[in-house]
Design an enzyme around this catalytic site. Structure first.
Site: not given
Ligand code: UDP
Length: 312
Positions: A31, A91, A145, A186
Site C-alpha cells: 500500500d 494509473k 474510475y 460514501r
Molecule cells: N449520496 C448521498 N449523500 C451522501 C453521499 C452519497 O445522497 O452524503 C448518494 C450518492 O449520490 C449515490 C449514493 O448515495 O446516489 C451512493 O453513493 P456512494 O458515494 O456511497 O457510492 P456510489 O454507489 O455512487 O459509488
C-alpha cells in the site's frame, strides 16, 4: 500458500488480509497509503505470516517470494476520493494492473482483480448481470474510475487469453462496514456520521436513486471463495447483496436506528450518479455457492456501533 494483496491498508484489503491469515495463508501486503490507513493493518504487525511493503504499484514490482495468488485491490474507491485523485486512480488501474498481472505471470500465480459495479455505469438494464456491457460516460468525472476498471478487465482478459494467466474478475457492488473512513465520502459513513453528530443528512438528488449494500464480512467470504476455487479461470463474477434500497429510505433507516434528531436535506444530484444499481448474483451462487448472509439492518447496527466508538 502465499498471497500478495495490493491496497492492503484499505477497507476491503485489510479485511482480506485478516481472512487469508485466519485461513493459514502467508500474506504480503502493499500500500502507499494514498487513501488506505496504517491503522487498518497495525494489528497485523508482529504476525510472522504477514509482511508489509510500503509501495506504489504503478512502479515495477519485484518480490523475491514465490506467490500463489495476486489480488489487485489497490485503488481509491469512494467517488469523493477518485475525483480528488483522478490521475492516481487512472494509473493504479492501468500501470498497476499491468505490473501486478506481469508479476502473476512471472510467478505462475492466480490473479484476482477487484473490479466494480461501476463498469455498468448508469445501467440501462436492471438488475445487472455479468453479460451486460454497461452504459458509461467515457469522459465524465467518474470515468477515471470506471474506465480504468474497464481497461483493467480488458488487460486481465488479454493476459488470460495470451499468456494463460488464471484470472478472476470480481465486480464488487456497494460494500460497507467497519474500517471505512469517517470522511470517506460514501453514503453509509456520511449518513451515519451526520446522524450521530445531529447534523443534516445530505441526500444528493431526490433520493429515489437506489443502491444494494453488502456487508463487509459477506463480501470478503465471496472474494476468498473466488480466489481459492479451481477451474473458474477467465470468469467475471458479480459480488454484492441484491437487497435494493432507495437512498432516501437508507437515510430514514439510519436516522431511526441512531435515534437521531437530524433532518434529511436534499442537495444537487451528482454528475453521472447511477440511478439504479442491484447485482444479479446467480453466477456467484452457481459457481461459488455463495450468497450474502447479513441483512442490511444487522450490518448497519455493527457499522453504527463502530462509528460511535470512533466519534464519541
Ligand atoms: N449520496 C448521498 N449523500 C451522501 C453521499 C452519497 O445522497 O452524503 C448518494 C450518492 O449520490 C449515490 C449514493 O448515495 O446516489 C451512493 O453513493 P456512494 O458515494 O456511497 O457510492 P456510489 O454507489 O455512487 O459509488
Amino acid at each position: 500458500m502465499k498471497v500478495l494483496i495490493t491496497g492492503i491498508a484499505g477497507f476491503i484489503g485489510s479485511h482480506l488480509a485478516d481472512k487469508f491469515l485466519s485461513e493459514g495463508f502467508h500474506v504480503i501486503g502493499m500500500d502507499n497509503f494514498l487513501t488506505g490507513s496504517p491503522d487498518n493493518i497495525s494489528h497485523l504487525f508482529g504476525n510472522k505470516n504477514f509482511k508489509f511493503i510500503q509501495y506504489n504499484v504503478v512502479n515495477y514490482i519485484y518480490v523475491p517470494d514465490n506467490l500463489d495468488i495476486v489480488l489487485h485491490f489497490a485503488c481509491p474507491a469512494s467517488p469523493v476520493d477518485y475525483i480528488r485523485y483522478p490521475i492516481q486512480t487512472l494509473k493504479v488501474d492501468s500501470l498497476g494492473t499491468l505490473n501486478t498481472l506481469g508479476l502473476a505471470k512471472t510467478k505462475k500465480a492466480r490473479y484476482v482483480f477487484a473490479s466494480t459495479s461501476e463498469v455498468y455505469g448508469d445501467p440501462q438494464v436492471h438488475p445487472q448481470r455479468e453479460d451486460y456491457w454497461g452504459y458509461v460516460n467515457p469522459v465524465g468525472i467518474r470515468s477515471v474510475y470506471d474506465e480504468a476498471k474497464r481497461f483493467s478487465e480488458s488487460m486481465a482478459m488479454a493476459y488470460y487469453r495470451e499468456h494463460g494467466v488464471d484470472v478472476r474478475i470480481l465486480r464488487i457492488f456497494n460494500t460497507y462496514g467497519e474500517r471505512m473512513r469517517l470522511n470517506d465520502g460514501r453514503v453509509v459513513p456520511n449518513f451515519v456520521f451526520q446522524a450521530l453528530k445531529g447534523e443534516n443528512i445530505t441526500v444528493y438528488g431526490d433520493g429515489t436513486q437506489t443502491r444494494s449494500f453488502c456487508y463487509i464480512s459477506d463480501l470478503v467470504e465471496g472474494i476468498f471463495l473466488a480466489s481459492i476455487k479451481e477451474d473458474i479461470s477467465g470468469e467475471i463474477i458479480n459480488l454484492g447483496n441484491p437487497e435494493e434500497i432507495t437512498i432516501q429510505e437508507l437515510a430514514e433507516r439510519i436516522v431511526a436506528m441512531t435515534e437521531s434528531k437530524s433532518k434529511i436535506v436534499f442537495k444537487e444530484r451528482l454528475q453521472d450518479d447511477p440511478y439504479r444499481r442491484c447485482p444479479d448474483i446467480s453466477k456467484a451462487i452457481k459457481l461459488l455457492d455463495w450468497k450474502p448472509k447479513i441483512s442490511l439492518d444487522k450490518g448497519l447496527w455493527n457499522t453504527i456501533h463502530y462509528f460511535k466508538q470512533k466519534i464519541l
